[in-house]
Design an enzyme around this catalytic site. Structure first.
Site, PDB file in Angstrom:
ATOM      1  N   TYR A 265     -50.774 -37.016  -0.650  1.00  0.00           N
ATOM      2  CA  TYR A 265     -51.529 -36.219   0.332  1.00  0.00           C
ATOM      3  C   TYR A 265     -51.129 -36.642   1.754  1.00  0.00           C
ATOM      4  O   TYR A 265     -50.881 -35.792   2.615  1.00  0.00           O
ATOM      5  CB  TYR A 265     -53.029 -36.399   0.104  1.00  0.00           C
TER       6      TYR A 265
ATOM      7  N   SER B 269     -54.230 -33.960   8.769  1.00  0.00           N
ATOM      8  CA  SER B 269     -55.373 -34.795   8.363  1.00  0.00           C
ATOM      9  C   SER B 269     -55.213 -36.130   9.071  1.00  0.00           C
ATOM     10  O   SER B 269     -54.101 -36.493   9.483  1.00  0.00           O
ATOM     11  CB  SER B 269     -55.316 -35.008   6.840  1.00  0.00           C
TER      12      SER B 269
HETATM   13  N1  LIG Z   1     -62.605 -31.530   4.517  1.00  0.00           N
HETATM   14  C1  LIG Z   1     -61.974 -32.601   4.968  1.00  0.00           C
HETATM   15  O1  LIG Z   1     -62.539 -33.694   5.061  1.00  0.00           O
HETATM   16  C2  LIG Z   1     -60.529 -32.493   5.394  1.00  0.00           C
HETATM   17  C3  LIG Z   1     -59.956 -33.600   6.035  1.00  0.00           C
HETATM   18  C4  LIG Z   1     -58.631 -33.520   6.427  1.00  0.00           C
HETATM   19  C5  LIG Z   1     -57.905 -32.368   6.207  1.00  0.00           C
HETATM   20  N2  LIG Z   1     -58.490 -31.314   5.570  1.00  0.00           N
HETATM   21  C6  LIG Z   1     -57.666 -30.120   5.347  1.00  0.00           C
HETATM   22  O2  LIG Z   1     -58.329 -28.975   5.838  1.00  0.00           O
HETATM   23  C7  LIG Z   1     -57.834 -27.822   5.154  1.00  0.00           C
HETATM   24  C8  LIG Z   1     -59.007 -26.945   4.740  1.00  0.00           C
HETATM   25  O3  LIG Z   1     -59.752 -27.619   3.738  1.00  0.00           O
HETATM   26  P1  LIG Z   1     -61.346 -27.547   3.653  1.00  0.00           P
HETATM   27  O4  LIG Z   1     -61.836 -28.911   3.912  1.00  0.00           O
HETATM   28  O5  LIG Z   1     -61.858 -26.423   4.446  1.00  0.00           O
HETATM   29  O6  LIG Z   1     -61.489 -27.320   2.065  1.00  0.00           O
HETATM   30  P2  LIG Z   1     -62.042 -26.109   1.207  1.00  0.00           P
HETATM   31  O7  LIG Z   1     -61.811 -26.515  -0.206  1.00  0.00           O
HETATM   32  O8  LIG Z   1     -63.432 -25.774   1.619  1.00  0.00           O
HETATM   33  O9  LIG Z   1     -61.083 -24.887   1.575  1.00  0.00           O
HETATM   34  C9  LIG Z   1     -59.747 -24.853   1.177  1.00  0.00           C
HETATM   35  C10 LIG Z   1     -59.402 -23.446   0.692  1.00  0.00           C
HETATM   36  O10 LIG Z   1     -57.996 -23.425   0.388  1.00  0.00           O
HETATM   37  C11 LIG Z   1     -57.823 -22.665  -0.787  1.00  0.00           C
HETATM   38  N3  LIG Z   1     -56.568 -23.056  -1.436  1.00  0.00           N
HETATM   39  C12 LIG Z   1     -56.273 -24.216  -2.061  1.00  0.00           C
HETATM   40  N4  LIG Z   1     -55.034 -24.197  -2.548  1.00  0.00           N
HETATM   41  C13 LIG Z   1     -54.520 -22.982  -2.234  1.00  0.00           C
HETATM   42  C14 LIG Z   1     -53.268 -22.345  -2.456  1.00  0.00           C
HETATM   43  N5  LIG Z   1     -52.297 -22.964  -3.158  1.00  0.00           N
HETATM   44  N6  LIG Z   1     -53.072 -21.110  -1.973  1.00  0.00           N
HETATM   45  C15 LIG Z   1     -54.054 -20.462  -1.283  1.00  0.00           C
HETATM   46  N7  LIG Z   1     -55.259 -21.002  -1.048  1.00  0.00           N
HETATM   47  C16 LIG Z   1     -55.482 -22.246  -1.519  1.00  0.00           C
HETATM   48  C17 LIG Z   1     -59.037 -22.978  -1.637  1.00  0.00           C
HETATM   49  O11 LIG Z   1     -59.257 -21.969  -2.631  1.00  0.00           O
HETATM   50  C18 LIG Z   1     -60.150 -23.041  -0.593  1.00  0.00           C
HETATM   51  O12 LIG Z   1     -60.764 -21.781  -0.423  1.00  0.00           O
HETATM   52  C19 LIG Z   1     -56.998 -28.354   3.978  1.00  0.00           C
HETATM   53  O13 LIG Z   1     -55.626 -28.246   4.314  1.00  0.00           O
HETATM   54  C20 LIG Z   1     -57.395 -29.805   3.896  1.00  0.00           C
HETATM   55  O14 LIG Z   1     -56.366 -30.607   3.342  1.00  0.00           O
HETATM   56  C21 LIG Z   1     -59.786 -31.340   5.165  1.00  0.00           C
END
Ligand SMILES: NC(=O)c1ccc[n+]([C@@H]2O[C@H](COP(=O)([O-])OP(=O)(O)OC[C@H]3O[C@@H](n4cnc5c(N)ncnc54)[C@H](O)[C@@H]3O)[C@@H](O)[C@H]2O)c1
Length: 250
Positions: free
Chosen positions: A151, A138
């Site tokens: 985080y 991130s």
């Molecule tokens: N969306 C943003 O702005 C952003 C920014 C920086 C980093 N990220 C990172 O991107 C990655 C994907 O997130 P996203 O934005 O697509 O969110 P999202 O919530 O749409 O998808 C995340 C998925 O991970 C699953 N999940 C959560 N905890 C879990 C666990 N313990 N075991 C298995 N599955 C689990 C959830 O059920 C969900 O389906 C994450 O690691 C997040 O930290 C997202």
């Protein structure tokens, strides 16, 4: 058709960035195992995407569940050619509000979950003689945000893990990290609605600090991830690519 005959193991595959990557992999001739805490949603999304995708339930913080998901993927799809470790949750708040259990959950889902996916999929890919891993950090790994210590620490840990695993992964497998900025997904939708009242206003508020004046889309993240998962990046390993509309350098 960069993913023809390729199988990608995607944690967090039922939503957001993981799902968008699976869609792109299938559009380019490959298939994916969608591994998620929400197994029902993973199976439903796998069916919606098609292309032979499967959905599997696993909590990535539990090593045995990740090992079982790797085994089930190999049994159902014949192997693994790439890994996207995208499972994660976002939680913010002042340090004083974090007890040991909450902190450990943050670290074990993000750092532990990434570690277990790499640990168990790496031997499968090495035996196949090829492969690519993409981890997800991130912008919080490289810039300071208020109330974001656990985080940010977890995400910096993932960037560090990526660099350190490079030598063990080579020569067969490359490993790179994508660090997303603010991206519209299941993770940010509730935050956008809470801050803006509706998605349009929410994006305006969240986009204000970004030089491109908007948030990223899951598809834009999938494009960067698929570069690293494919042979387009055949001489790139150990890197972290920030995909953030310019936020971290502004
Ligand atoms: N969306 C943003 O702005 C952003 C920014 C920086 C980093 N990220 C990172 O991107 C990655 C994907 O997130 P996203 O934005 O697509 O969110 P999202 O919530 O749409 O998808 C995340 C998925 O991970 C699953 N999940 C959560 N905890 C879990 C666990 N313990 N075991 C298995 N599955 C689990 C959830 O059920 C969900 O389906 C994450 O690691 C997040 O930290 C997202």
């Amino acid at each position: 058709m960069r993913f023809e005959n390729k199988v990608i193991f995607i944690t967090g595959g039922a939503s957001g960035i993981g799902r968008a990557t699976a869609e792109r992999v299938v559009a380019e001739g490959g298939t994916a195992a969608l591994v998620d805490l929400d197994g029902d949603r993973a199976r439903q999304v796998a069916e919606e995407i098609g292309g032979g995708c499967i959905g599997l339930a696993a909590n990535v913080a539990d090593e045995q569940q990740v090992a079982d998901a790797v085994r089930a993927t190999v049994a159902a799809l014949g192997g693994i050619d790439g890994v996207l470790a995208a499972a994660g949750h976002a939680e913010f708040g002042p340090t004083a509000e974090w007890d040991a259990d909450r902190l450990m959950r943050m670290l074990s889902v993000h750092v532990g979950g990434t570690f277990y996916a790499c640990k168990h999929a790496l031997p499968v890919m090495k035996q196949r003689g090829r492969g690519a891993i993409v981890t997800i950090a991130s912008t919080a790994a490289v810039m300071a945000n208020n109330n974001n210590v656990p985080y940010g620490a977890a995400k910096a840990g993932i960037a560090g893990l990526t660099r350190q695993l490079m030598f063990e992964a080579l020569p067969e497998v490359r490993i790179n990290c994508v660090a997303p900025g603010r991206t519209i997904t299941g993770m940010t939708t509730p935050l956008m609605l809470a801050r803006g009242g509706d998605m349009e206003k929410g994006e305006e508020i969240f986009g204000a600090a970004i030089p491109m004046k908007r948030m990223g889309t899951a598809d834009e993240l999938a494009a960067a991830i698929c570069f690293f998962l494919s042979d387009d990046s055949s001489f790139v390993t150990g890197q972290t690519l920030v995909v953030d509309g310019g936020e971290t350098i502004s």
